[in-house]
Every structure is written in C-alpha cells, then in structure tokens.
Enzyme design. Sequence first.
Site, mmCIF file in Angstrom:
data_model
loop_
_atom_site.group_PDB
_atom_site.id
_atom_site.type_symbol
_atom_site.label_atom_id
_atom_site.label_comp_id
_atom_site.label_asym_id
_atom_site.label_seq_id
_atom_site.Cartn_x
_atom_site.Cartn_y
_atom_site.Cartn_z
ATOM 1 N N VAL A 171 26.563 -8.233 -42.908
ATOM 2 C CA VAL A 171 27.116 -9.588 -42.919
ATOM 3 C C VAL A 171 28.620 -9.553 -42.675
ATOM 4 O O VAL A 171 29.185 -10.360 -41.923
ATOM 5 C CB VAL A 171 26.803 -10.291 -44.254
ATOM 6 C CG1 VAL A 171 27.596 -11.593 -44.373
ATOM 7 C CG2 VAL A 171 25.313 -10.568 -44.361
ATOM 8 N N ALA A 172 29.305 -8.601 -43.307
ATOM 9 C CA ALA A 172 30.758 -8.504 -43.184
ATOM 10 C C ALA A 172 31.180 -7.968 -41.825
ATOM 11 O O ALA A 172 32.213 -8.365 -41.283
ATOM 12 C CB ALA A 172 31.317 -7.609 -44.287
ATOM 13 N N ILE B 17 29.421 -7.835 -38.739
ATOM 14 C CA ILE B 17 29.015 -8.459 -37.477
ATOM 15 C C ILE B 17 29.848 -9.721 -37.240
ATOM 16 O O ILE B 17 29.775 -10.682 -38.009
ATOM 17 C CB ILE B 17 27.515 -8.801 -37.489
ATOM 18 C CG1 ILE B 17 26.693 -7.510 -37.581
ATOM 19 C CG2 ILE B 17 27.130 -9.593 -36.242
ATOM 20 C CD1 ILE B 17 25.214 -7.720 -37.730
ATOM 21 N N GLU C 260 29.811 -12.560 -35.821
ATOM 22 C CA GLU C 260 29.035 -13.593 -35.134
ATOM 23 C C GLU C 260 29.819 -14.892 -34.943
ATOM 24 O O GLU C 260 29.458 -15.737 -34.133
ATOM 25 C CB GLU C 260 27.730 -13.871 -35.908
ATOM 26 C CG GLU C 260 27.871 -14.730 -37.172
ATOM 27 C CD GLU C 260 28.490 -13.991 -38.348
ATOM 28 O OE1 GLU C 260 28.844 -14.617 -39.341
ATOM 29 O OE2 GLU C 260 28.611 -12.747 -38.249
ATOM 30 N N ASP D 75 53.639 -32.789 -7.324
ATOM 31 C CA ASP D 75 54.140 -33.916 -6.552
ATOM 32 C C ASP D 75 55.576 -34.194 -6.966
ATOM 33 O O ASP D 75 55.972 -33.913 -8.104
ATOM 34 C CB ASP D 75 53.295 -35.167 -6.818
ATOM 35 C CG ASP D 75 51.908 -35.064 -6.208
ATOM 36 O OD1 ASP D 75 51.787 -34.482 -5.124
ATOM 37 O OD2 ASP D 75 50.951 -35.566 -6.825
ATOM 38 N N ASN E 191 34.993 -10.094 -47.254
ATOM 39 C CA ASN E 191 34.647 -10.866 -46.064
ATOM 40 C C ASN E 191 35.050 -12.330 -46.203
ATOM 41 O O ASN E 191 35.520 -12.959 -45.251
ATOM 42 C CB ASN E 191 33.142 -10.766 -45.807
ATOM 43 C CG ASN E 191 32.738 -11.367 -44.471
ATOM 44 O OD1 ASN E 191 33.310 -11.045 -43.445
ATOM 45 N ND2 ASN E 191 31.764 -12.263 -44.492
ATOM 46 N N ASP F 19 39.373 -11.424 -45.495
ATOM 47 C CA ASP F 19 39.094 -11.594 -44.065
ATOM 48 C C ASP F 19 39.229 -13.053 -43.647
ATOM 49 O O ASP F 19 39.572 -13.343 -42.512
ATOM 50 C CB ASP F 19 37.661 -11.145 -43.738
ATOM 51 C CG ASP F 19 37.580 -9.642 -43.541
ATOM 52 O OD1 ASP F 19 38.581 -8.971 -43.796
ATOM 53 O OD2 ASP F 19 36.507 -9.155 -43.147
#
Length: 886
Positions: free
Chosen positions: A287-288, A290, A292, A334, A714, A718
Amino acid sequence: MVNKINKSNQWHTLTIEEVDRKLNSNHQTGLSHAQADALMSIHGQNALPEKQRRATWRMLLDQLTDFMVMVLIAAAVISGLVGDIQDTIAILVIVLLNTAIGFIQEYRAERAMAALKKMSEVNARVMRDQQILNVNAASLVPGDIVLLEAGSVVPADLRITETAQLRVDESALTGESVAVEKQTQPLPDIETPLGDKVCLAYKGTVVTYGRGRGIVIATGLQSELGKLAALIGAHDDGKTPLQKRLAAFGKRLAIAALVICMLVFVIGLLRGEPLILMFMTAISLAVAAIPEALPAVVTISLALGARKMVKQHALIRRLPAVETLGSVTFICSDKTGTLTQNKMHVTALYCNNTLEKHWQNLQPHAPWQTLFQAMALSNDAHLDSQQAIQGEATEAALLSAAQEAGWLKSALEHEMPRLKELAFDSDRKCMTTFHRNNHGIIAFTKGSPEAVLAKCRRQLISNHEQAVDQTALLQQAEKMAANGLRVLAFAYRHWDLLPNGVEHEEIESDLVFIGLVGLIDPPRIEAKQAVAMCKTAGITPVMITGDHPATARAIAFEIGILADNDRRVMSGATLAELSQQDFETEVEHVRVYARMDPAQKIKIVRALQDKGEIVAMTGDGVNDAPALKAADIGIAMGKGGTDVAREAAHMILLDDNFATIVHAVRYGRHLYDNIRKFIRYVVTTNSAEILTIFLAPFLGLPIPLLPIHILWINLVSDGLPALALTAEPAEQGIMQRPPRKATESLFAGGMWQHMVWVGLLMAGITLFTQAWAYHSGSAHWQTMAFTVLVLSQLGHVLAIRSEKESLWRIGIFTNKPMAVAVIFTFLLQMATIYIPALNPIFKTEPLSLNELMVCLAISSIVFFAVEIEKWLIRHNGLYHAANIKE
C-alpha cells in the site's frame, strides 16, 4: 405545433412570415424576456448531453473503493478476526484520513474544472424586447432572433431572415468543405437534402463570411446536431501526456514493489516470523510503496493550477496545455491588441497631395469632404445610446476622426443610406459599401494601400479627377508607415444602378483614389518588459501582423522584438513565394511578419515545428483556427476573438495581452517544477521504505517496521509534506533558463539518480540506527528506526524545495504550508512516542533524551547530503548531461 413542424422537417419551405406565426415571434423585434422564460420551461436548455459530473457521494465512494484502500480494509478485518483490535482501529482511522485528504483534493479539482468550463461557454447575440443582448447560447429558445457575423459559431438551428454575403462552413455536419452561401427565400421541395437547405443554418456550424440574422427553429437535442448526439457521444478530454507517462511508470514501479513485497513475505516466513505479522507487513508495504495516486495528483495539480491561471487572465481550455507551456520556444503573437493597446486613433491624413495632422478645422470642400464621408460611412462602428462609439478599434478611430471634423454618421446615413456591402476579407484586403446619393449610387472602398491603389485608375484632386500616380502614393504610404502608423487607403466609384450578380473583382475596379489615413496603436506599457523576459527565458518572440512592413518594424523595434532596426521583416507576399522547404531554412531567423494573411500562420507553425520548436500561436479570426489547432499552444483572444478561434485554442487570453502569455509560460514552468518535486519526494520515500524492510533480513536484523508504522509513514510523512510541495513558490531564475525540451524525460536533470541514492541513504541510516540500538541491547530499537525514517523524510522534503538553491537561501518560511506540514508532522511523530495512550496503538516506546538526540542527528544526514548535492549542481554542473529522453 412547433415540435410537429420540427419533426416534419419543413422549416425550409416556409416564408419568414409563416415561421414568425408558427413560433409566435417577430423576426424584426424578437421575443420578450417573459416569452423566452416560458419557452425555456417547455424546450429546456439549448445544450447537448454531456458526460455527467460525478456526484459528491460518488467521489467519496470512489475513494473508498480504490483497490489499495480495499486491500487495507481487508487487512483491518483480518486483524480484527485474529483479535488485534488495536491494529484494526488504527488501520481504519488511517483509511478514513487518507480518504478525506483524497476526497478534498479531488473535489477542489472538480470544482476548478467546472468553473473553467463555465468561463469558456459560447455566447450568442440575440434580440429580445427590441434590444440586442449577449447571452449564453444555452439560454436560446425557439423564436429567438440571433445575429450572426464572420467568426461566430451558429448557436442553434436557424431559419435565415436576413443576409449580407453570409456564408457558413457546414463541414462539421455535412462533410462539405466549401462554405455555403445563405439566402432568405423558402425552398419548394420538402425532401431537400440537409446541405442544400440554404435558407437554414445549423447549430455547431461556423460563419466564415458576411453577416446575417436568423430565427431559432430548434435547440438542443431537437437541432440537427442534437440528433447526432447519440452517435457523437460525450466529449472526453482523456489523459494528459504527463499522466500517461506517470501511469506507465507507476505500473512498472508497482510490479517491482509487489515482487519485493512477496519476497519480504516469503523470507519472513522462512525466518520463522508469524504468518499474520508477515501478511500485514507485506500488505502495508504494498500500500505504501505502490504510487497509484501519481496520475491523479497530476490531474489535481494541473486543474488547480489552471484555475489559478485565470487570476492572471489566462483561461486554460485543455489541461495538457499547462504542462506544454514550460516547453515553449517560440511565441508568435499578433500585433494589434496583444502587443499594442488596441486603442487606435487617427494622427495623419493625406489627401489632395497634402499631409495634414490638424484636420479638425479644415474647410468642407472636395476632396476632404469625400474622404470624411468615406471614413464615416464605409464603417461598421456606431454610436450607442450614451453616444459612445462602439465597434472594432480601427473603425471606431475612423468614425471618431470624421466626427471631430464635423461629419456625423447619423446625418450622413440619412442623406446617403447604405444599400449593400462587400465585407472585408483577407484575400481582397479591403471592404466596399454602397450608398445612395443625389447623383445615383456611390461605392466607397477602404483597405490596405497596396490593395486599393492597385484597383485605382484616377485620383480626386480639388474638384476634378486626374490620372493616379500609384508609385508616388505608395511611397507616401511607406513614409507614413515608417513612423509606426497603420495606413489605410480610401477610394470611390459612381454607379448608375446597384451592381448585382457581379464578381467582387469587377465591382472593386476602375476606382478613384481619395486619400490615405494614418492611425497609431501604441505598444502596451508592459510589452517591452514581457519581450525582454521571453529572451532571457530562451523563448523567441515573433510578431505577426497584417500591417505595413514599416509599421511592423517600428513597433517591433520599440518593444525589443527586433534588436536593431535593420533586421529583416518578411512580408506575406515573400512568404507565399517560398516553398515550405525553403522557408524552413529561414524561419528561425525571422522575427517580424507583415502584410500576413491569417491562413499563412499555419505555414509558420509547421515550419517551426519541423525545426523542432515548440510553438505558441495567437489568433482571433476564423482563418486563424487551423493554425491555433496545429500549434503546440493555440492562444485565442478573449475580448476580440471569434467563437471559432476560441473553440480551436488551448488557451484564451482574457485580457488579450502579450504579457499574459509570458506569465502563463512562467506559471507552466512553475507548476511542472512542483509536480517533479512531488514525484521526487514520493518515489524516494517509498523506495526507502521498501529497501529498509527488504534489506533488513539480509543483514541479520529483525523486521524494522511494523505494519502500523508503514501506514503511518504513508499517511503523515509521505502525505502532508508532499501536498505542501505543490504550494512551493517558483524557483529563483525560473525565466532565466532555457525551455524544457519536449522529448526530455520527467526524470531528467539527475532526478532518477537522486531518487536512487537518497532512497538507499534513507534505508541505510534507518538500518544503521536499528543495528546499533539492537546490538547495544536497547529495547527501543524499533521506535528509533521508525523515528529516524520519519525525520529523515522531513529533512529530505525541506532540502528538495529547490532543485539548486540552498534552503537557507530561499528561506524556511517562504512556503508556509510546508513549514506548517513539517512542524505538524514532527509533533505527531513525537505524540506517537511520548503520549502513553498512543504507545500500544503504534507499538512504540518513549525514547530517552539521548536516544532522541541520536535519532535527530542521524536523520539530519539526509538533509545535509542533499544540500551537498545541490552545492555540486550549482558549482560543478552535476547532472548537467543527465537529460535523458523518454
């Protein structure tokens, strides 16, 4: 009745009066507001079905049904079943906190995108209660009278009631590439094919020429475009290039992380660790580890960044534009209104072989009288109810000058009413209007000196006509343009009868030259600074204008686009003669294009792109749309631009200001930098956690971190500091560095090397702390390892706030959210150690003062190591050659 007629598809067979009766409307005065409101309740909004926005509850549910969150919930249930209620509660609390953070960020991003979409909605000019209003096209109802002009998107299905050379591009609906000329007369055949119903105009098609009016006959799903809605489907912008690259990277990283997690699980079992402990450890580590959420973080960052850019007057229509902005190498702009103030005023008139700068008190005799009549009448500007001049900047200036000389448009229109017009187009470079006078019909033509003089055979001098000296007059126009003036020429021709069915070339021939008008549009005050900033940022500014080359040169020199007044200016005629291959040998050296046809812009875009440049191109007209779409960043004008240009563009300038483009490029670089910092931090910390647990068994050490420790890291160390990185101010000197190459990897500039060695360093000092405490007989070895990993991550996030500059140079509190996140995370970590009630939950024990000091000292190694890395980057060019391609 309306719906029956609409379904029988007979609108093209009805006269205008019959349509009025069927719709209970009036094609002269329009509906009343009360009628429009009543019809809205019957027919609904004039909009096609869109992809439904996710409800708030759905966003929240999606957070909980994420695969990794479901894995955690399953782990919590298993913990509860085996009797570890504390772990179950801790995991569920972490899941809820993680869900809350993700939901808040996604909700903010959804709201930002909805706000941006609302700002870019199409408007329509409609007549209600006998007043012309600008309304949202979605509010149109059957019976509304809609005004059309070149550049506007037809907002609903219309029965045409009035035309002035009206042509509509219906290729989006019928596939026919040639624009269709519209008429007002009904057609006899009920079964007429869609593309041949020339008295109708359809929703979503584009007016390419002329003007007109129409009465709305069908809206929304009842329109011809609406009937195709089921086949077209909802528009989906898809993922940005950065999201796609991160998704691919995340998958590779996830596979590697899962393999390591399985190895950790197997090795733990072989060492005799409890099955449940190893299962929970492997799950928590997966879980920590990857990442995603990386693509989602990019979406959120880009969406919120795009919303912030609105405050700087840049409206992003497509998210990939935000990341592309940082790579722009050429900005083709322009001149009028973007580099200049778009506040034209007449400063010189040339007539009767005399250059006059103080014309306000001239005697009203020919040819001056004729010139002022032409300036006022061959003009679409007008006075509003407050007697203020409304209209395009050049035409407003001409009308103002005529009024200053005593020639009022209202009086002239009464004496010489307009009968017909040939609207301006970029091919002819002129426009002509026909008026009735005492001698029959007079046609006034105005346009560029080159175009108008080429059609003249005679010149009006005093009260008679004589042969025209085109060479002398063109030289006079050159002299005026050399002073930075935009020069227009005026001519006339008498007709006995109004010419019908005659080609434009024949009508606009055998003209009598009247005079020249010189106008000036001064540069914007901020343009010079913006051009200088472009150059220091490695971006080449290019001016593209329809004006005279001398005018273009003068303005370009004044604002710094031309470094010296002798630099080459390429004309549209010269460009037309060059093949694409020949032009590509010169395109990177040309800074000013003059007398340019809008259609030639696409040739400039393609030539620059073929040379490997990333091009931003501005435009506002119908003919600009292909170039805007082809450019890497197409930029439409928000004030003066057409609907077609805005639809084709990636970005809209809400203030039509060149400086806003430069600010947007700066912000694009800033946002990309912060996304890189976020990824640098998250991937580095994730790899440190994996390596710590993976390497410990090979060093003969017990598992250094428990599942609750991994999940805590995490979520807290994190999570909060990583989010604070997205609020980091722009790097010093962000506009003093060259643009990022389009092929440059997200991990270029030493980023992947940094993630590898810092991840190893974090894992190394964590394992060193564990080994030292474990072999010293300390009972707190696991708490110390846990604390060192958390604090080293905090030191790391502070150090990477800048890729080059020291933290002491940029200041600790220049990113207040970061300072708060670091302090708050540190206090939370201390709470897990020193609050007795939290010790059993987080499996920690209070550290002695000496142990805490050791943890602080060892964890600070990461901070100082990264500061040394940045010192080497600043002084020795470390990673200078590390810019790898995708």
